[in-house]
Design a protein around this motif. Structure first.
Motif, PDB file in Angstrom:
ATOM      1  N   GLU A 113       0.801  -1.220   0.000  1.00  6.87           N
ATOM      2  CA  GLU A 113       0.000   0.000   0.000  1.00  6.87           C
ATOM      3  C   GLU A 113       0.836   1.273   0.000  1.00  6.87           C
ATOM      4  N   ASN A 114       2.145   1.173  -0.184  1.00  6.35           N
ATOM      5  CA  ASN A 114       3.002   2.353  -0.212  1.00  6.35           C
ATOM      6  C   ASN A 114       3.337   2.729  -1.650  1.00  6.35           C
ATOM      7  N   ILE A 115       3.223   4.003  -1.957  1.00  7.06           N
ATOM      8  CA  ILE A 115       3.521   4.513  -3.292  1.00  7.06           C
ATOM      9  C   ILE A 115       4.776   5.371  -3.214  1.00  7.06           C
ATOM     10  N   LEU A 116       5.691   5.147  -4.134  1.00  8.18           N
ATOM     11  CA  LEU A 116       6.985   5.825  -4.147  1.00  8.18           C
ATOM     12  C   LEU A 116       7.154   6.618  -5.431  1.00  8.18           C
ATOM     13  N   ILE A 117       7.567   7.896  -5.306  1.00  5.27           N
ATOM     14  CA  ILE A 117       8.002   8.656  -6.482  1.00  5.27           C
ATOM     15  C   ILE A 117       9.436   8.229  -6.758  1.00  5.27           C
ATOM     16  N   LYS A 118       9.599   7.388  -7.749  1.00  5.59           N
ATOM     17  CA  LYS A 118      10.868   6.704  -7.979  1.00  5.59           C
ATOM     18  C   LYS A 118      11.876   7.559  -8.731  1.00  5.59           C
ATOM     19  N   GLY A 119      11.388   8.542  -9.491  1.00  5.43           N
ATOM     20  CA  GLY A 119      12.295   9.380 -10.271  1.00  5.43           C
ATOM     21  C   GLY A 119      11.542  10.095 -11.370  1.00  5.43           C
ATOM     22  N   LEU A 120      12.268  10.413 -12.440  1.00 11.26           N
ATOM     23  CA  LEU A 120      11.697  11.071 -13.617  1.00 11.26           C
ATOM     24  C   LEU A 120      11.642  10.078 -14.773  1.00 11.26           C
ATOM     25  N   ALA A 121      10.561  10.134 -15.533  1.00 15.48           N
ATOM     26  CA  ALA A 121      10.462   9.395 -16.789  1.00 15.48           C
ATOM     27  C   ALA A 121      10.564  10.418 -17.912  1.00 15.48           C
ATOM     28  N   TYR A 122      11.667  10.395 -18.657  1.00 17.42           N
ATOM     29  CA  TYR A 122      11.876  11.424 -19.672  1.00 17.42           C
ATOM     30  C   TYR A 122      11.746  10.843 -21.076  1.00 17.42           C
ATOM     31  N   PHE A 123      11.365  11.720 -22.024  1.00 14.57           N
ATOM     32  CA  PHE A 123      10.943  11.290 -23.352  1.00 14.57           C
ATOM     33  C   PHE A 123      11.851  11.856 -24.437  1.00 14.57           C
ATOM     34  N   SER A 124      11.832  11.183 -25.569  1.00  2.48           N
ATOM     35  CA  SER A 124      12.533  11.645 -26.765  1.00  2.48           C
ATOM     36  C   SER A 124      11.768  11.133 -27.970  1.00  2.48           C
ATOM     37  N   GLY A 125      11.453  12.036 -28.899  1.00  4.31           N
ATOM     38  CA  GLY A 125      10.670  11.633 -30.051  1.00  4.31           C
ATOM     39  C   GLY A 125       9.279  11.156 -29.694  1.00  4.31           C
ATOM     40  N   GLY A 126       8.734  11.637 -28.588  1.00  2.00           N
ATOM     41  CA  GLY A 126       7.394  11.245 -28.167  1.00  2.00           C
ATOM     42  C   GLY A 126       7.323   9.914 -27.461  1.00  2.00           C
ATOM     43  N   ARG A 127       8.457   9.248 -27.252  1.00  5.66           N
ATOM     44  CA  ARG A 127       8.491   7.944 -26.592  1.00  5.66           C
ATOM     45  C   ARG A 127       9.361   8.006 -25.342  1.00  5.66           C
ATOM     46  N   LEU A 128       9.094   7.114 -24.409  1.00  6.10           N
ATOM     47  CA  LEU A 128       9.904   7.042 -23.196  1.00  6.10           C
ATOM     48  C   LEU A 128      11.334   6.682 -23.565  1.00  6.10           C
ATOM     49  N   ALA A 129      12.276   7.555 -23.169  1.00  2.00           N
ATOM     50  CA  ALA A 129      13.682   7.331 -23.499  1.00  2.00           C
ATOM     51  C   ALA A 129      14.451   6.724 -22.341  1.00  2.00           C
ATOM     52  N   GLY A 130      14.056   7.029 -21.116  1.00  2.52           N
ATOM     53  CA  GLY A 130      14.764   6.505 -19.957  1.00  2.52           C
ATOM     54  C   GLY A 130      14.116   6.986 -18.669  1.00  2.52           C
ATOM     55  N   THR A 131      14.625   6.484 -17.562  1.00  4.61           N
ATOM     56  CA  THR A 131      14.133   6.882 -16.239  1.00  4.61           C
ATOM     57  C   THR A 131      15.316   7.228 -15.355  1.00  4.61           C
ATOM     58  N   SER A 132      15.052   8.009 -14.330  1.00  5.42           N
ATOM     59  CA  SER A 132      16.105   8.431 -13.409  1.00  5.42           C
ATOM     60  C   SER A 132      15.835   7.876 -12.029  1.00  5.42           C
ATOM     61  N   THR A 133      16.767   8.119 -11.127  1.00  9.59           N
ATOM     62  CA  THR A 133      16.564   7.784  -9.725  1.00  9.59           C
ATOM     63  C   THR A 133      15.939   8.980  -9.013  1.00  9.59           C
ATOM     64  N   ALA A 134      15.545   8.783  -7.773  1.00  6.14           N
ATOM     65  CA  ALA A 134      14.927   9.861  -7.002  1.00  6.14           C
ATOM     66  C   ALA A 134      15.916  10.998  -6.748  1.00  6.14           C
ATOM     67  N   VAL A 135      17.189  10.661  -6.517  1.00  9.46           N
ATOM     68  CA  VAL A 135      18.171  11.708  -6.231  1.00  9.46           C
ATOM     69  C   VAL A 135      18.423  12.577  -7.459  1.00  9.46           C
ATOM     70  N   ASP A 136      18.195  12.025  -8.657  1.00 10.14           N
ATOM     71  CA  ASP A 136      18.355  12.822  -9.881  1.00 10.14           C
ATOM     72  C   ASP A 136      17.303  13.920  -9.996  1.00 10.14           C
ATOM     73  N   ILE A 137      16.179  13.752  -9.307  1.00 10.31           N
ATOM     74  CA  ILE A 137      15.174  14.816  -9.300  1.00 10.31           C
ATOM     75  C   ILE A 137      15.771  16.081  -8.701  1.00 10.31           C
ATOM     76  N   GLY A 138      16.562  15.919  -7.623  1.00 11.79           N
ATOM     77  CA  GLY A 138      17.232  17.066  -7.018  1.00 11.79           C
ATOM     78  C   GLY A 138      18.212  17.724  -7.966  1.00 11.79           C
ATOM     79  N   ALA A 139      18.938  16.918  -8.749  1.00  9.69           N
ATOM     80  CA  ALA A 139      19.871  17.464  -9.735  1.00  9.69           C
ATOM     81  C   ALA A 139      19.123  18.256 -10.799  1.00  9.69           C
ATOM     82  N   PHE A 140      18.009  17.720 -11.276  1.00  8.95           N
ATOM     83  CA  PHE A 140      17.215  18.420 -12.288  1.00  8.95           C
ATOM     84  C   PHE A 140      16.695  19.747 -11.747  1.00  8.95           C
TER      85      PHE A 140
END
Length: 408
Positions: free
Chosen positions: A231-258
């Motif tokens: 029942e726990n939900i985690l914001i795991k990171g960022l899901a970033y796109f390229s060309g309209g498609r999912l290109a990759g995902t980041s970790t939670a600490v990368d959110i701070g870098a962004f």
């Protein structure tokens, strides 16, 4: 002169105006007679799922696309959505009954699936209260053009709706019932929006995502979420796109870098770093300030990031030494600057490798050097290819304003 005709005209005009003002809502639909969709989860379905789809929008023997979607809708049950503190069990509406009804349908597109949904519910469905849309990773990798097209055309869908990417089956998020909130969709919404207030996530609603995807010099990103335990939900990171498609995902600490690169405030991330001779310390970021300098050197854009953050000493893992001098603070700042600079540089390199400019550096080039942009960029993919090779330098420094009080 007889004033009675003018009086009659005035009374007639007044009656006509009142007729428009006092007219009732001829097309009203009571809220109890509406199927209010609060959340949607969209997953891939195997082609064999076509056998489970009712023939609502097409004839049985017509040739159809092989792609199938499984859409899980969370519908509010009138009278059960709680407005105050709960007196019932977890996930209840106060009387042990669920405040939402979860319905699962299949379709070849989102529009068709929602039409199939209407065949299974008595009341007309409305998306005006849609708060969260969760899509699986596979859906995001296939591209969101069709999904975005339907949502952007639908006037009921608000631009402040949240679009989330799940690392697992999206339908599971429609059934999670944390103790802190009896309506799963409202918990998801509150979790992301409160993260914004605490400085742990950038404000990027679905409307902002559409703007980013429309810009030639920028790519979009979405929250990347996961379910921890039951029942726990985690914001795991960022899901970033390229060309309209999912290109990759980041970790939670990368959110701070962004957020540091973008200069988003308030600051809310806390970093655990080792400091020579002092052990480990926790630094909490309170403010971020960022400046992006863009130059064209040898026919190629060069990005120079100048980032200044302010923070406070949150905790010191005692290594036999106390922090009591300016030299110790300088050592902590130096260690943080080295660690944070590497983090930002690494994340920038990661997005370049995936051709995803979520920072919007291309918009700086387009604004500051329009001639260069017109000569070299003829479509969005041109900038995504160029972004992969541009030099990015990072200059980051920190000022520790508070060290806290400690009884001696």
């Amino acid at each position: 002169m007889d004033k009675k005709p003018w009086t009659r005209w005035a009374l007639g005009l007044q009656s006509l105006v009142l007729a428009f003002i006092l007219t009732g809502c001829w097309d009203q639909v009571e809220i109890e007679n509406r199927a209010l969709v609060l959340g949607l989860a969209i997953d891939e379905a195997s082609p064999s799922a076509a056998k489970l789809e009712p023939t609502v929008t097409h004839q049985k023997n017509e040739p159809l696309p092989k792609k199938m979607l499984r859409v899980t809708a969370q519908i509010a049950v009138p009278g059960r959505v709680p407005l105050g503190p709960s007196s019932g069990g977890m996930g209840s509406g106060g009387d042990g009954e669920s405040p939402v009804w979860v319905v699962q349908v299949y379709g070849h597109s989102l529009d068709e699936a929602l039409n199939n949904l209407q065949q299974q519910i008595a009341d007309p469905r409305y998306l005006i209260h849609l708060r969260v849309i969760v899509i699986s990773k596979g859906i995001a990798q296939d591209g969101l053009d069709e999904l975005n097209d339907y949502l952007r055309r639908n006037p009921e869908v608000r631009r402040r709706t949240w679009l989330l990417v799940s690392d697992t089956e999206a339908a599971k998020f429609m059934k999670v019932a944390p103790p802190l909130e009896r309506v799963p969709t409202l918990y998801l919404q509150a979790m992301v929006e409160k993260s914004i207030m605490m400085g742990k996530f950038p404000p990027n609603y679905i409307g902002e995502f559409w703007i980013e995807e429309s810009n030639w010099g920028q790519d979009g990103y979405l929250p990347y979420v996961a379910i921890e335990g039951e029942e726990n939900i985690l914001i795991k990171g960022l899901a970033y796109f390229s060309g309209g498609r999912l290109a990759g995902t980041s970790t939670a600490v990368d959110i701070g870098a962004f957020m540091a690169v973008k200069g988003y405030n308030p600051g809310g991330f806390t970093a655990l770093i080792p400091v020579p001779d002092l052990g480990y310390v926790m630094i909490k970021i309170t403010e971020r300030h960022a400046k992006t300098d863009m130059q064209i050197v040898d026919g190629k854009p060069h990005v120079n990031l100048k980032i200044h953050v302010e923070g406070m000493l949150d905790e010191h893992y005692d290594s036999g030494r106390t922090i009591g001098s300016e030299a110790d603070i300088d050592a902590i700042e130096e260690a943080f600057e080295h660690s944070a600079t590497n983090l930002v540089q690494k994340f920038c390199t990661q997005t370049q490798r995936h051709h995803s400019d979520i920072f919007g550096f291309g918009e700086y080039v387009r604004a500051l050097y329009p001639d260069f942009w017109k000569r070299n960029i003829h479509k969005k993919s041109d900038w995504e290819q160029m972004y992969a090779d541009i030099p990015i330098s990072v200059h980051l420094n920190i000022s520790i304003r508070r060290t806290g009080l400690k009884a001696k």
